[in-house]
Design a protein around this motif. Structure first.
Motif, mmCIF file in Angstrom:
data_model
loop_
_atom_site.group_PDB
_atom_site.id
_atom_site.type_symbol
_atom_site.label_atom_id
_atom_site.label_comp_id
_atom_site.label_asym_id
_atom_site.label_seq_id
_atom_site.Cartn_x
_atom_site.Cartn_y
_atom_site.Cartn_z
ATOM 1 N N ASP A 1 39.762 24.455 30.089
ATOM 2 C CA ASP A 1 38.685 23.920 29.112
ATOM 3 C C ASP A 1 39.459 23.609 27.678
ATOM 4 O O ASP A 1 39.999 24.770 27.345
ATOM 5 N N PRO A 2 39.752 22.618 27.352
ATOM 6 C CA PRO A 2 40.406 22.449 26.011
ATOM 7 C C PRO A 2 39.977 22.927 24.962
ATOM 8 O O PRO A 2 40.860 23.276 24.113
ATOM 9 N N ALA A 3 38.823 23.396 24.769
ATOM 10 C CA ALA A 3 38.334 24.165 23.696
ATOM 11 C C ALA A 3 38.625 25.756 23.857
ATOM 12 O O ALA A 3 38.072 26.546 22.852
ATOM 13 N N GLY A 4 38.767 26.257 25.035
ATOM 14 C CA GLY A 4 38.854 27.405 25.380
ATOM 15 C C GLY A 4 40.067 28.246 24.931
ATOM 16 O O GLY A 4 41.429 27.455 24.325
ATOM 17 N N ARG A 5 39.931 29.355 24.576
ATOM 18 C CA ARG A 5 41.427 30.189 24.003
ATOM 19 C C ARG A 5 42.275 30.544 25.201
ATOM 20 O O ARG A 5 43.403 30.669 24.951
ATOM 21 N N VAL A 6 41.896 30.819 26.388
ATOM 22 C CA VAL A 6 42.692 31.469 27.597
ATOM 23 C C VAL A 6 43.221 30.368 28.572
ATOM 24 O O VAL A 6 44.165 30.143 28.864
ATOM 25 N N SER A 7 42.201 29.615 29.021
ATOM 26 C CA SER A 7 42.523 28.764 30.098
ATOM 27 C C SER A 7 43.737 27.654 29.735
ATOM 28 O O SER A 7 44.436 27.488 30.576
ATOM 29 N N PRO A 8 43.697 27.055 28.583
ATOM 30 C CA PRO A 8 44.943 26.373 28.300
ATOM 31 C C PRO A 8 46.096 27.017 28.238
ATOM 32 O O PRO A 8 47.196 26.480 28.705
ATOM 33 N N TRP A 9 46.134 28.145 27.759
ATOM 34 C CA TRP A 9 47.317 28.923 27.804
ATOM 35 C C TRP A 9 47.919 29.271 29.519
ATOM 36 O O TRP A 9 49.044 29.264 29.766
ATOM 37 N N VAL A 10 46.865 29.668 30.152
ATOM 38 C CA VAL A 10 47.268 29.893 31.503
ATOM 39 C C VAL A 10 47.597 28.742 32.031
ATOM 40 O O VAL A 10 48.769 28.801 32.865
ATOM 41 N N HIS A 11 47.297 27.514 32.057
ATOM 42 C CA HIS A 11 47.677 26.147 32.489
ATOM 43 C C HIS A 11 49.048 25.820 32.222
ATOM 44 O O HIS A 11 50.010 25.516 32.997
ATOM 45 N N GLU A 12 49.294 26.068 31.032
ATOM 46 C CA GLU A 12 50.672 25.869 30.231
ATOM 47 C C GLU A 12 51.771 26.869 30.347
ATOM 48 O O GLU A 12 52.988 26.463 30.330
ATOM 49 N N ASN A 13 51.265 28.106 30.717
ATOM 50 C CA ASN A 13 52.260 29.247 30.639
ATOM 51 C C ASN A 13 52.469 29.952 31.987
ATOM 52 O O ASN A 13 53.419 30.642 32.077
ATOM 53 N N VAL A 14 51.642 29.940 32.722
ATOM 54 C CA VAL A 14 51.608 30.839 33.926
ATOM 55 C C VAL A 14 52.309 30.019 35.112
ATOM 56 O O VAL A 14 51.922 28.778 35.629
ATOM 57 N N GLY A 15 53.408 30.495 35.773
ATOM 58 C CA GLY A 15 54.194 29.703 36.793
ATOM 59 C C GLY A 15 54.618 30.990 37.895
ATOM 60 O O GLY A 15 54.653 32.015 37.411
ATOM 61 N N PRO A 16 55.283 30.367 38.767
ATOM 62 C CA PRO A 16 56.017 31.352 39.739
ATOM 63 C C PRO A 16 56.869 31.931 38.969
ATOM 64 O O PRO A 16 57.749 31.570 38.149
ATOM 65 N N GLY A 17 56.975 33.313 39.244
ATOM 66 C CA GLY A 17 57.791 34.480 38.466
ATOM 67 C C GLY A 17 57.158 35.158 37.398
ATOM 68 O O GLY A 17 57.300 36.074 37.144
ATOM 69 N N THR A 18 55.831 34.495 36.928
ATOM 70 C CA THR A 18 55.225 35.148 35.904
ATOM 71 C C THR A 18 54.372 36.396 36.561
ATOM 72 O O THR A 18 53.922 36.532 37.574
ATOM 73 N N VAL A 19 54.498 37.584 35.671
ATOM 74 C CA VAL A 19 53.775 38.639 36.052
ATOM 75 C C VAL A 19 52.880 38.983 35.096
ATOM 76 O O VAL A 19 53.166 38.971 33.855
ATOM 77 N N LEU A 20 51.879 39.517 35.473
ATOM 78 C CA LEU A 20 50.747 39.857 34.759
ATOM 79 C C LEU A 20 49.869 41.295 35.062
ATOM 80 O O LEU A 20 50.281 41.602 36.296
ATOM 81 N N GLU A 21 49.197 41.773 34.103
ATOM 82 C CA GLU A 21 48.829 43.077 34.270
ATOM 83 C C GLU A 21 47.245 42.723 34.801
ATOM 84 O O GLU A 21 46.594 42.046 34.284
ATOM 85 N N MET A 22 46.918 43.439 36.120
ATOM 86 C CA MET A 22 45.349 43.201 36.563
ATOM 87 C C MET A 22 44.631 44.239 36.731
ATOM 88 O O MET A 22 45.319 45.405 36.883
#
Length: 483
Positions: free
Chosen positions: A125-146
């Motif tokens: 969502d171009p106007a969103g706060r999180v989804s653009p960050w996810v598309h641009e920064n999360v990739g193979p090797g990224t570790v996230l807390e769930m």
């Protein structure tokens, strides 16, 4: 020059339906009911309760419609046990190292029958706060807390009839996809109809896999509809918004099926009305209305329309906790003003001020002699309990709940949920699921003790920091909260 002729031979065989056991059963169901001490490996595959864990992204799969599927595995090597349709809450470090992470919930789109990796599918969502960050920064090797699995929107652990109508619009296909993949992977008799609404012919996520499953699995029928958009000449699917005529066309026996629907709020409102019109009982309808029932949602919309000043005050909260449905789950903020009659919202906002219960005696101060040095120190030290003595007090009850920001004390009964008390008193606390799952009502406890029965909506470190979920908490002592 040599010419080689190629001969193609087509082999045909009479179609035969596979013989199946009756109904569907999730692979962990018998482990849940076992009394013989099942092996730990089997128990690890049961979705017993939500857990906090770290997960590593191992793959990204592009989808149509501006969506990406992120494949994860748990960093500790354990399988992720969940029910098809549930979601995980993920802490995204969008504010950088040292900044507070932003939590978002995403449906699991993979099947729990393949538990060693799991998928979430995120629409940008171009106007969103999180989804653009996810598309641009999360990739193979990224570790996230769930935290997860969470959510009551899922298939049953066992169903002897297993007759389903799965309705999806836009990104609402993600939990539906988990359900369908699970059904396809399991043995047993089932009858499944999928109706998927999209905006454009090339915008149906998972369309190739959906078509494949419908081709090879005789238990599954899939329909695509373009909604109210004009269809190209080569379009072979349905057109138009969901209607009773469309329901009769794809599932004339809808009133004999369990219906699972996921999509934007307006779509789900329409689904609710249409299913009732074709005779589907409420007990057979399963949706992701985080704010509770549909009536509550409509009341909230009416209140916002009538109270512009309230809408302005909570605009930032809506943008933060209820971004476009396509980024997470269908959600709506909880009611701030719960008092309504048949004609709409009442004019009063909160409980009227009244004298405290005269039968409730305040404890007498204890007389004691304090050395002068200690008295002087006590006067200069920060008080351990916030001073709420100047606040107006309303209500009756054995305990006092104080709202520090609002400046009001409310006498309460210990069994009352704190969120409900706040709503009746006109104290604004954002809330979605109201069942301790989503974490949107999270708030700070300044003093006192609560009893909290959450379903994964808050992390251990947040509880240690003094936060709690008022939607699923009751007061054990007098309480002061930051609201």
């Amino acid at each position: 020059m040599t010419t080689t002729e190629t001969t193609t031979t087509t082999i045909t065989a009479p179609h035969q339906e596979p013989q199946r056991i009756r109904g569907l059963e999730m692979p962990w169901n018998r482990v849940l009911g076992s009394t013989e001490g099942p092996a730990s490996a089997a128990r690890a595959l049961g979705p017993w309760h939500p857990q906090e864990f770290l997960a590593e992204c191992v793959e990204i799969v592009p989808e149509v419609g501006g969506m990406l599927t992120f494949v994860f595995r748990r960093a500790d090597g354990a399988p992720l046990a969940f029910r098809p349709g549930q979601y995980v809450n993920i802490a995204f470090p969008v504010n950088g190292e040292g900044g507070d992470p932003v939590d978002r919930s995403y449906s699991l789109s993979s099947s729990p029958t393949k538990p060693w990796t799991f998928d979430i599918t995120v629409k940008r969502d171009p106007a969103g706060r999180v989804s653009p960050w996810v598309h641009e920064n999360v990739g193979p090797g990224t570790v996230l807390e769930m935290l997860g699995p969470v959510g009551a929107f899922h298939l049953p652990d066992a169903d002897r009839r297993a007759r389903y109508l799965l309705l999806a619009a836009g990104s609402g296909i993600t939990p539906i996809m988990s359900m369908l993949r699970t059904i396809h992977s399991l043995p047993g008799q089932a009858d499944v109809v999928v109706l998927y609404h999209g905006a454009a012919p090339g915008g149906f996520a998972f369309h190739q896999e959906l078509g494949y499953i419908a081709t090879v699995d005789s238990r599954v029928t899939v329909h695509f509809s373009l909604g109210d958009r004009s269809a190209p000449e080569d379009w072979e699917g349905l057109t138009g918004r969901l209607s009773t005529a469309m329901l009769d066309e794809v599932a004339p026996d809808a009133n004999g099926r369990q219906v699972y629907a996921c999509g934007p709020e307006g779509y789900l409102n329409n689904v609710s009305e249409l299913l009732a019109a074709v005779g589907v009982d409420d007990t057979s309808i399963h949706m992701e209305f985080f704010s509770g029932d549909r009536e509550t949602t409509l009341e909230y919309q009416a209140e916002v329309a009538l109270a512009e000043e309230i809408a302005e005050e909570i605009a930032e909260e809506i943008a933060d906790s209820a971004e476009d449905y396509y980024e997470s789950q269908p959600s709506a903020l909880g009611m701030y003003e719960p008092a309504y009659d048949d004609e709409g919202p009442l004019e009063a906002t909160g409980l009227p001020l009244q004298a405290a219960d005269p039968d409730f005696a305040e404890p007498d101060p204890v007389d004691s002699e304090v050395p002068a040095a200690e008295a002087e120190s006590a006067e200069t030290a920060e008080p351990s309990v916030p001073d709420v003595s100047a606040f107006d007090t309303v209500g009756t009850g054995s305990l006092t709940l104080s709202f520090m920001r609002t400046g009001i004390n409310v006498r309460i009964d210990p069994e009352e949920k704190i969120l409900g008390i706040a709503q009746r008193a006109g104290v604004r606390i954002g809330a979605n699921c109201q069942e301790g799952m989503c974490g949107s009502c999270k708030i700070v406890k300044l003093s006192g003790d609560v009893e909290m029965n959450h379903q994964g909506g808050i992390r251990a470190r947040e509880i240690e920091a003094g936060k709690f979920l008022p939607c699923c908490s009751t007061a054990r002592t007098d309480l002061v909260i930051d609201a």
